[in-house]
Each structure stands twice: as structure tokens, then as C-alpha cells.
Write a protein that holds these residues in place. Structure first.
Motif, PDB file in Angstrom:
ATOM      1  N   LYS A 123       0.847  -1.213   0.000  1.00 51.90           N
ATOM      2  CA  LYS A 123       0.000   0.000   0.000  1.00 51.90           C
ATOM      3  C   LYS A 123       0.873   1.250   0.000  1.00 51.90           C
ATOM      4  O   LYS A 123       0.591   2.211  -0.721  1.00 51.90           O
ATOM      5  CB  LYS A 123      -0.912   0.013   1.235  1.00 51.90           C
ATOM      6  CG  LYS A 123      -2.159  -0.836   1.071  1.00 51.90           C
ATOM      7  CD  LYS A 123      -3.144  -0.568   2.206  1.00 51.90           C
ATOM      8  CE  LYS A 123      -4.447  -1.315   1.978  1.00 51.90           C
ATOM      9  NZ  LYS A 123      -5.388  -1.202   3.100  1.00 51.90           N
TER      10      LYS A 123
ATOM     11  N   GLY B 133       2.081   1.788  -3.369  1.00 52.95           N
ATOM     12  CA  GLY B 133       1.027   2.064  -4.348  1.00 52.95           C
ATOM     13  C   GLY B 133       0.901   0.994  -5.423  1.00 52.95           C
ATOM     14  O   GLY B 133       0.209   1.180  -6.417  1.00 52.95           O
ATOM     15  N   HIS B 134       1.582  -0.131  -5.223  1.00 52.41           N
ATOM     16  CA  HIS B 134       1.447  -1.239  -6.173  1.00 52.41           C
ATOM     17  C   HIS B 134       1.872  -2.541  -5.489  1.00 52.41           C
ATOM     18  O   HIS B 134       2.535  -2.524  -4.459  1.00 52.41           O
ATOM     19  CB  HIS B 134       2.312  -1.015  -7.422  1.00 52.41           C
ATOM     20  CG  HIS B 134       3.782  -1.114  -7.139  1.00 52.41           C
ATOM     21  ND1 HIS B 134       4.589  -0.023  -7.036  1.00 52.41           N
ATOM     22  CD2 HIS B 134       4.590  -2.182  -6.891  1.00 52.41           C
ATOM     23  CE1 HIS B 134       5.819  -0.400  -6.752  1.00 52.41           C
ATOM     24  NE2 HIS B 134       5.847  -1.711  -6.658  1.00 52.41           N
TER      25      HIS B 134
ATOM     26  N   GLU C 197     -10.885  -6.076  -2.334  1.00 59.02           N
ATOM     27  CA  GLU C 197     -10.532  -5.078  -1.324  1.00 59.02           C
ATOM     28  C   GLU C 197      -9.331  -4.221  -1.728  1.00 59.02           C
ATOM     29  O   GLU C 197      -9.259  -3.041  -1.382  1.00 59.02           O
ATOM     30  CB  GLU C 197     -10.233  -5.789  -0.005  1.00 59.02           C
ATOM     31  CG  GLU C 197      -9.966  -4.846   1.141  1.00 59.02           C
ATOM     32  CD  GLU C 197      -9.951  -5.583   2.458  1.00 59.02           C
ATOM     33  OE1 GLU C 197     -10.924  -6.306   2.750  1.00 59.02           O
ATOM     34  OE2 GLU C 197      -8.950  -5.463   3.184  1.00 59.02           O
ATOM     35  N   LEU C 198      -8.369  -4.812  -2.431  1.00 61.73           N
ATOM     36  CA  LEU C 198      -7.081  -4.133  -2.636  1.00 61.73           C
ATOM     37  C   LEU C 198      -6.896  -3.528  -4.034  1.00 61.73           C
ATOM     38  O   LEU C 198      -5.892  -2.876  -4.293  1.00 61.73           O
ATOM     39  CB  LEU C 198      -5.934  -5.117  -2.350  1.00 61.73           C
ATOM     40  CG  LEU C 198      -5.904  -5.678  -0.924  1.00 61.73           C
ATOM     41  CD1 LEU C 198      -4.841  -6.763  -0.793  1.00 61.73           C
ATOM     42  CD2 LEU C 198      -5.647  -4.572   0.093  1.00 61.73           C
TER      43      LEU C 198
ATOM     44  N   ASP D  74      -5.956   0.037  -4.289  1.00 63.76           N
ATOM     45  CA  ASP D  74      -4.613   0.374  -3.798  1.00 63.76           C
ATOM     46  C   ASP D  74      -3.530  -0.016  -4.806  1.00 63.76           C
ATOM     47  O   ASP D  74      -2.340   0.072  -4.497  1.00 63.76           O
ATOM     48  CB  ASP D  74      -4.338  -0.373  -2.479  1.00 63.76           C
ATOM     49  CG  ASP D  74      -5.304   0.049  -1.393  1.00 63.76           C
ATOM     50  OD1 ASP D  74      -5.257   1.224  -1.003  1.00 63.76           O
ATOM     51  OD2 ASP D  74      -6.120  -0.786  -0.948  1.00 63.76           O
TER      52      ASP D  74
END
Ligand code: NAD
Length: 241
Positions: A128, A131-132, A170-171, A174
Motif C-alpha cells: 500500500k 502504491g502497487h 478489497e485491494l 490500492d
């Protein structure tokens, strides 16, 4: 060359032998720095010595929550983060249900399913922050169908497949992608007692660890930049055989 892996940090559990070692070599060849995390110290140390400075070994029991925190912290301190996690560590056991004791069930769920959950949880904060990230969870064709006697293994591999999809949902925002690979029969220590010639494999041969490396590189790197929550079967057609 697979796009997006050069200089990236890839973490492979159960990476000391078998399919995991093939993933490690392929990711390393694609330019990644690779963490081999396993219980097998001698095999893991020999593999990273062979690969050189872009490889490090960590003793890790994937069922140990504290060990996950310590090893991921160490990798983040040394290499700045974890870009790719391959949750590959696994064990298998079997037996008719009346002779399938709780201890067998607990062991196979702990390594294959809880170990995958702990791994995902351990790396998400650093992914997170970056950012990847790409998480590749190793399920099985046995995570897509019933299989006589493999009760805990089938339950764990279905669980890995489901966890992959909830995390993908969920991710995704992000920048973290989560996908699963579903191998058929692959020639390793795990399958040494099963003769593939008796299996309904349309391609008429068992698989080798190298048969899976293209798929892991695809999911780990940028060629799959818009792929998440997906499942890829690599089985010579066995599930349809
Ligand atoms: P393998 O037994 O050759 O290797 C498994 C590796 O995981 C070993 O290095 C072992 O030390 C490690 N490991 C086991 N428990 C661990 C733990 N608690 N913590 C850390 N490491 C641990 O098996 P393989 O055939 O290479 O299997 C790799 C993965 O692929 C497993 O998840 C397996 O379920 C899956 N898979 C294998 C096949 C196959 O036919 N071989 C088919 C489908 C899926």
C-alpha cells in the motif's frame, strides 16, 4: 523479458525446492531481487548462493505470525519493500474421512490456507505504501473440484482461491493485484508417489515445475496489469480430462 520485474523485490514462500525453486529462478532471471523463504535451510542457502547477490534466504514457517512480521520487516529494511509475493508453501495429506484425524486437517489448513492469509496480511502495508503490488497465491486443480481423500487439502485450496478473490476486491483500489494459479500434477517431492500415466491428462504427460514459470511471471509482472481476482489453471487439460 517480462515487463515490470527488473529490480523489483519478489518473495517466494516454499522457495527452496520443487515448484517454488522454479519460481525463484524465473523471477531472478527476469531481473527481480528474490527472497527465498522456507523451512529448509540447507536447500534455501544453496539456492541463493547459486543465484548470487540479488537473492537472499529467510527461514520462515508460514504458520508463524511473528516470524512473518520479522522477515518482512527485515526485507523492507534491506531492499525497501516487497513488490511481489508468491504464496507457494504447501503440504498435502490424504485418507478416508473416518481415518482422517484432526491433526492432519489442522496441519494442512495451517500451512496452505492460514499461511497464505498471514503472508498477504504481512506484505499489504508495504505494498500500500508503494502504491502497487502483485500477490500470486498457489492453489491447485484440487481447489476447483472434489478429490477422494484429500479433504483438508481440497478445503485449503478452495479457501486460497476464495481468499484471493476477496483480497482482489478489497485491494484493487490500492494498486495491489491478487490472483491464483491452479497446477495439475507436477513432478516434485509432493507427488513422487503418484504415477501421472494413470491420470486423465489430455496432453499425455505430467507437468514439470518449469511448466508453471511463464504463468507466475505473467501474474507477477506488468503484462497482467489489468488482471486481478483471476485464476489460471496449468494442468495439461487434466481438470477437463
Ligand atoms: P514440495 O513439497 O516439493 O515443496 C513445498 C515447499 O514448501 C518445500 O520447500 C517445503 O519446505 C515448503 N514448506 C512446507 N511447509 C512450510 C512451512 N510451514 N513454512 C514454509 N515453507 C514450508 O511441493 P511442490 O509440489 O513444489 O508444491 C508447491 C506448491 O504447489 C504447494 O502449495 C502445492 O500445494 C502446490 N501444488 C503442487 C502440485 C504438484 O503436483 N506438485 C499441484 C498443485 C498445487
Amino acid at each position: 523479458m517480462t515487463r515490470g520485474l527488473d529490480g523489483r523485490v519478489a518473495f517466494v514462500t516454499g522457495g527452496a525446492r520443487g515448484i517454488g525453486a522454479a519460481y525463484v529462478r524465473a523471477l531472478h532471471d527476469a531481473g527481480a531481487r528474490v527472497v527465498v523463504a522456507d523451512l529448509l535451510e540447507a536447500e534455501g542457502a544453496a539456492l541463493v548462493a547459486d543465484l548470487g547477490e540479488r537473492a537472499r534466504f529467510a527461514v520462515l514457517d508460514v504458520t508463524d505470525e511473528g516470524a512473518w512480521t520479522a522477515v518482512v520487516d527485515e526485507v523492507v529494511a534491506a531492499w525497501g519493500g516487497v513488490d511481489v509475493l508468491v504464496n507457494n508453501a504447501g503440504i498435502a495429506n490424504a485418507g478416508p474421512i473416518e481415518h482422517y484425524p484432526r491433526a492432519k486437517w489442522d496441519a494442512v489448513i495451517a500451512v496452505n490456507l492460514t499461511g497464505t492469509y498471514l503472508g498477504c496480511r504481512a506484505v499489504v502495508p508495504t505494498m500500500k505504501a508503494a502504491g502497487h503490488g502483485s500477490i500470486v497465491n498457489i492453489s491447485s486443480v484440487e481447489g476447483m473440484r472434489g478429490s477422494r481423500g484429500l479433504h483438508g487439502y481440497v478445503a485449503a485450496k478452495f479457501g486460497v482461491r476464495g481468499l484471493t478473490k476477496s483480497l482482489a476486491v478489497e485491494l484493487g483500489g490500492d494498486g495491489i493485484r491478487v490472483n491464483s494459479i491452479h497446477p495439475g500434477w507436477i513432478d516434485t517431492d509432493m507427488t513422487a508417489r503418484i504415477d501421472p500415466s494413470g491420470l486423465p491428462i489430455p496432453m499425455r504427460r505430467g507437468g514439470r515445475p518449469d511448466d508453471l514459470t511463464g504463468t507466475v511471471l505473467y501474474l507477477a509482472g506488468d503484462d497482467s496489469a489489468y488482471v486481478t481476482g483471476a485464476e489460471i489453471v496449468v494442468d495439461g487439460g487434466m481438470i477437463n480430462g
